[in-house]
Scaffold this motif. Structure first.
Motif, PDB file in Angstrom:
ATOM      1  N   THR A 144       0.833  -1.209   0.000  1.00  9.66           N
ATOM      2  CA  THR A 144       0.000   0.000   0.000  1.00  9.66           C
ATOM      3  C   THR A 144       0.865   1.255   0.000  1.00  9.66           C
ATOM      4  O   THR A 144       0.573   2.225  -0.715  1.00  9.66           O
ATOM      5  CB  THR A 144      -0.941  -0.001   1.214  1.00  9.66           C
ATOM      6  OG1 THR A 144      -1.678  -1.227   1.251  1.00  9.66           O
ATOM      7  CG2 THR A 144      -1.931   1.155   1.129  1.00  9.66           C
ATOM      8  N   ILE A 145       1.930   1.255   0.789  1.00 10.14           N
ATOM      9  CA  ILE A 145       2.851   2.388   0.797  1.00 10.14           C
ATOM     10  C   ILE A 145       3.434   2.609  -0.597  1.00 10.14           C
ATOM     11  O   ILE A 145       3.496   3.745  -1.096  1.00 10.14           O
ATOM     12  CB  ILE A 145       3.978   2.170   1.830  1.00 10.14           C
ATOM     13  CG1 ILE A 145       3.424   2.271   3.254  1.00 10.14           C
ATOM     14  CG2 ILE A 145       5.104   3.180   1.627  1.00 10.14           C
ATOM     15  CD1 ILE A 145       4.429   1.893   4.333  1.00 10.14           C
ATOM     16  N   ALA A 146       3.851   1.520  -1.240  1.00 13.45           N
ATOM     17  CA  ALA A 146       4.439   1.639  -2.570  1.00 13.45           C
ATOM     18  C   ALA A 146       3.418   2.160  -3.584  1.00 13.45           C
ATOM     19  O   ALA A 146       3.752   2.989  -4.448  1.00 13.45           O
ATOM     20  CB  ALA A 146       4.981   0.288  -3.028  1.00 13.45           C
ATOM     21  N   ALA A 147       2.169   1.696  -3.486  1.00 11.14           N
ATOM     22  CA  ALA A 147       1.136   2.160  -4.410  1.00 11.14           C
ATOM     23  C   ALA A 147       0.879   3.654  -4.240  1.00 11.14           C
ATOM     24  O   ALA A 147       0.725   4.395  -5.220  1.00 11.14           O
ATOM     25  CB  ALA A 147      -0.157   1.375  -4.185  1.00 11.14           C
ATOM     26  N   ILE A 148       0.841   4.112  -2.982  1.00 12.09           N
ATOM     27  CA  ILE A 148       0.668   5.539  -2.714  1.00 12.09           C
ATOM     28  C   ILE A 148       1.823   6.332  -3.322  1.00 12.09           C
ATOM     29  O   ILE A 148       1.625   7.359  -3.979  1.00 12.09           O
ATOM     30  CB  ILE A 148       0.577   5.792  -1.200  1.00 12.09           C
ATOM     31  CG1 ILE A 148      -0.733   5.217  -0.637  1.00 12.09           C
ATOM     32  CG2 ILE A 148       0.673   7.299  -0.887  1.00 12.09           C
ATOM     33  CD1 ILE A 148      -0.791   5.219   0.877  1.00 12.09           C
ATOM     34  N   GLY A 149       3.045   5.862  -3.087  1.00 11.97           N
ATOM     35  CA  GLY A 149       4.218   6.567  -3.606  1.00 11.97           C
ATOM     36  C   GLY A 149       4.223   6.658  -5.119  1.00 11.97           C
ATOM     37  O   GLY A 149       4.529   7.717  -5.687  1.00 11.97           O
ATOM     38  N   ARG A 150       3.866   5.573  -5.785  1.00 17.63           N
ATOM     39  CA  ARG A 150       3.842   5.584  -7.254  1.00 17.63           C
ATOM     40  C   ARG A 150       2.804   6.574  -7.779  1.00 17.63           C
ATOM     41  O   ARG A 150       3.047   7.304  -8.747  1.00 17.63           O
ATOM     42  CB  ARG A 150       3.531   4.185  -7.773  1.00 17.63           C
ATOM     43  CG  ARG A 150       4.608   3.154  -7.509  1.00 17.63           C
ATOM     44  CD  ARG A 150       4.267   1.825  -8.150  1.00 17.63           C
ATOM     45  NE  ARG A 150       5.056   0.739  -7.560  1.00 17.63           N
ATOM     46  CZ  ARG A 150       4.542  -0.232  -6.821  1.00 17.63           C
ATOM     47  NH1 ARG A 150       3.242  -0.262  -6.582  1.00 17.63           N
ATOM     48  NH2 ARG A 150       5.318  -1.175  -6.336  1.00 17.63           N
ATOM     49  N   GLU A 151       1.622   6.565  -7.160  1.00 15.79           N
ATOM     50  CA  GLU A 151       0.561   7.472  -7.609  1.00 15.79           C
ATOM     51  C   GLU A 151       0.965   8.932  -7.412  1.00 15.79           C
ATOM     52  O   GLU A 151       0.712   9.786  -8.277  1.00 15.79           O
ATOM     53  CB  GLU A 151      -0.731   7.162  -6.862  1.00 15.79           C
ATOM     54  CG  GLU A 151      -1.345   5.816  -7.251  1.00 15.79           C
ATOM     55  CD  GLU A 151      -2.542   5.473  -6.400  1.00 15.79           C
ATOM     56  OE1 GLU A 151      -2.999   6.342  -5.619  1.00 15.79           O
ATOM     57  OE2 GLU A 151      -3.027   4.317  -6.501  1.00 15.79           O
ATOM     58  N   ILE A 152       1.597   9.234  -6.291  1.00 17.87           N
ATOM     59  CA  ILE A 152       2.031  10.601  -6.035  1.00 17.87           C
ATOM     60  C   ILE A 152       3.131  11.011  -7.015  1.00 17.87           C
ATOM     61  O   ILE A 152       3.125  12.127  -7.549  1.00 17.87           O
ATOM     62  CB  ILE A 152       2.498  10.741  -4.575  1.00 17.87           C
ATOM     63  CG1 ILE A 152       1.274  10.701  -3.645  1.00 17.87           C
ATOM     64  CG2 ILE A 152       3.293  12.029  -4.360  1.00 17.87           C
ATOM     65  CD1 ILE A 152       1.605  10.687  -2.185  1.00 17.87           C
ATOM     66  N   ALA A 153       4.063  10.103  -7.280  1.00 16.99           N
ATOM     67  CA  ALA A 153       5.137  10.411  -8.227  1.00 16.99           C
ATOM     68  C   ALA A 153       4.582  10.682  -9.621  1.00 16.99           C
ATOM     69  O   ALA A 153       5.157  11.470 -10.387  1.00 16.99           O
ATOM     70  CB  ALA A 153       6.137   9.263  -8.276  1.00 16.99           C
ATOM     71  N   GLY A 154       3.451  10.062  -9.956  1.00 16.51           N
ATOM     72  CA  GLY A 154       2.841  10.283 -11.250  1.00 16.51           C
ATOM     73  C   GLY A 154       1.935  11.492 -11.313  1.00 16.51           C
ATOM     74  O   GLY A 154       1.507  11.903 -12.399  1.00 16.51           O
ATOM     75  N   SER A 155       1.631  12.073 -10.138  1.00 19.82           N
ATOM     76  CA  SER A 155       0.690  13.197 -10.078  1.00 19.82           C
ATOM     77  C   SER A 155       1.358  14.546  -9.847  1.00 19.82           C
ATOM     78  O   SER A 155       0.731  15.589 -10.052  1.00 19.82           O
ATOM     79  CB  SER A 155      -0.337  12.948  -8.959  1.00 19.82           C
ATOM     80  OG  SER A 155      -1.045  11.750  -9.174  1.00 19.82           O
ATOM     81  N   TYR A 156       2.602  14.534  -9.368  1.00 25.68           N
ATOM     82  CA  TYR A 156       3.311  15.776  -9.065  1.00 25.68           C
ATOM     83  C   TYR A 156       4.617  15.828  -9.854  1.00 25.68           C
ATOM     84  O   TYR A 156       5.194  14.784 -10.192  1.00 25.68           O
ATOM     85  CB  TYR A 156       3.604  15.878  -7.572  1.00 25.68           C
ATOM     86  CG  TYR A 156       2.377  16.041  -6.709  1.00 25.68           C
ATOM     87  CD1 TYR A 156       1.897  17.295  -6.357  1.00 25.68           C
ATOM     88  CD2 TYR A 156       1.688  14.914  -6.223  1.00 25.68           C
ATOM     89  CE1 TYR A 156       0.769  17.448  -5.561  1.00 25.68           C
ATOM     90  CE2 TYR A 156       0.563  15.054  -5.431  1.00 25.68           C
ATOM     91  CZ  TYR A 156       0.113  16.323  -5.107  1.00 25.68           C
ATOM     92  OH  TYR A 156      -1.000  16.463  -4.321  1.00 25.68           O
ATOM     93  N   ALA A 157       5.091  17.032 -10.106  1.00 26.50           N
ATOM     94  CA  ALA A 157       6.337  17.223 -10.855  1.00 26.50           C
ATOM     95  C   ALA A 157       7.534  17.051  -9.927  1.00 26.50           C
ATOM     96  O   ALA A 157       8.244  18.001  -9.590  1.00 26.50           O
ATOM     97  CB  ALA A 157       6.351  18.605 -11.499  1.00 26.50           C
ATOM     98  N   ILE A 158       7.734  15.802  -9.483  1.00 25.15           N
ATOM     99  CA  ILE A 158       8.830  15.503  -8.560  1.00 25.15           C
ATOM    100  C   ILE A 158       9.817  14.563  -9.227  1.00 25.15           C
ATOM    101  O   ILE A 158       9.545  13.992 -10.285  1.00 25.15           O
ATOM    102  CB  ILE A 158       8.314  14.886  -7.240  1.00 25.15           C
ATOM    103  CG1 ILE A 158       7.678  13.515  -7.503  1.00 25.15           C
ATOM    104  CG2 ILE A 158       7.323  15.835  -6.576  1.00 25.15           C
ATOM    105  CD1 ILE A 158       7.316  12.760  -6.234  1.00 25.15           C
TER     106      ILE A 158
END
Length: 234
Positions: A144-158
């Motif tokens: 779940t942590i990894a899924a959250i991280g992937r989604e955030i990385a795909g949603s923000y210019a980071i």
């Protein structure tokens, strides 16, 4: 909380063909009636994924009952995932080294590093806290942590993101969770970090027990609305 009620953390059980996920809960509620008192706040997982109670069981399924999240191994990380893109997600029973995490994920194109570190405070609503214990459903928590991280990385210019949560006993002032975000510019790094900790607190099956001079209590938080919507009517 559920482990305290039943006196066990896990068990192998055989049920009739055609049984459903919620039938597993009913199997244990018949033995431990107090489970019915907390059923409204419990969600189910099947094979490390949130699942409606109406889902039919198959041979070898792993079913988990998850109360609202609250926000020892010899290895540094009991569970960890390193992504090809450079993201890093882990659970640990050791102090978290946020500086090392920053060095691990930063790259030459980054102009900002934002580090969020959650620490154990000495009180809750004026009641003096002695220490905390964190437990979790590790196999599902890391995914779940990894899924959250992937989604955030795909949603923000980071650039990259690292998320690490500590388990076990923690003293006042010790860090329980660290999130590191790198990015070319500061604003998306701050925004991604805030989104990451907010979602972690509502979605990852990690529970906190708080110890006071006059007793202890499992801290009950709340599930994200998306999880509750996937659950069947009670």
């Amino acid at each position: 909380m559920l482990k305290d009620i039943t006196g066990r953390a896990e068990e192998l059980v055989e049920l009739p063909e055609g049984s459903r996920v919620d039938g597993v809960f009913e199997h244990y509620a018949a033995q431990f009636p107090r489970l019915r008192d907390v059923k409204a706040s419990v969600v189910f997982a099947r094979n490390h994924q949130f699942s409606p109670g109406s889902t039919l069981l198959t041979e070898g399924d792993e079913i988990a009952f998850l109360p609202p999240v609250s926000g020892g191994s010899g290895a540094i990380f009991t569970q960890h995932i390193t992504e090809d893109a450079g993201h890093f997600f882990a659970l640990t029973r050791h102090p978290i080294d946020s500086a090392s995490l920053s060095r691990q994920i930063v790259s030459g194109s980054d102009g900002a590093i934002v580090v969020f570190e959650g620490v154990v405070r000495d009180n809750t609503k004026g009641r003096s806290t002695q220490f905390l214990d964190y437990e979790c459903y590790e196999a599902m928590a890391i995914q779940t942590i990894a899924a959250i991280g992937r989604e955030i990385a795909g949603s923000y210019a980071i650039g990259r993101i690292a998320m690490v949560h500590r388990l076990g006993r923690m003293a006042i002032g010790e860090g329980s969770v660290v999130i590191v975000v790198t990015a070319p510019h500061r604003r998306p790094a701050f925004e991604a970090s805030l989104e990451a900790i907010d979602r972690l607190k509502r979605l990852v099956p990690i529970w906190k027990k708080e110890y006071f001079a006059d007793g202890e209590v499992w801290v009950e938080g709340e599930w994200d609305q998306s999880v509750l919507q996937s659950a069947p009517p009670r």
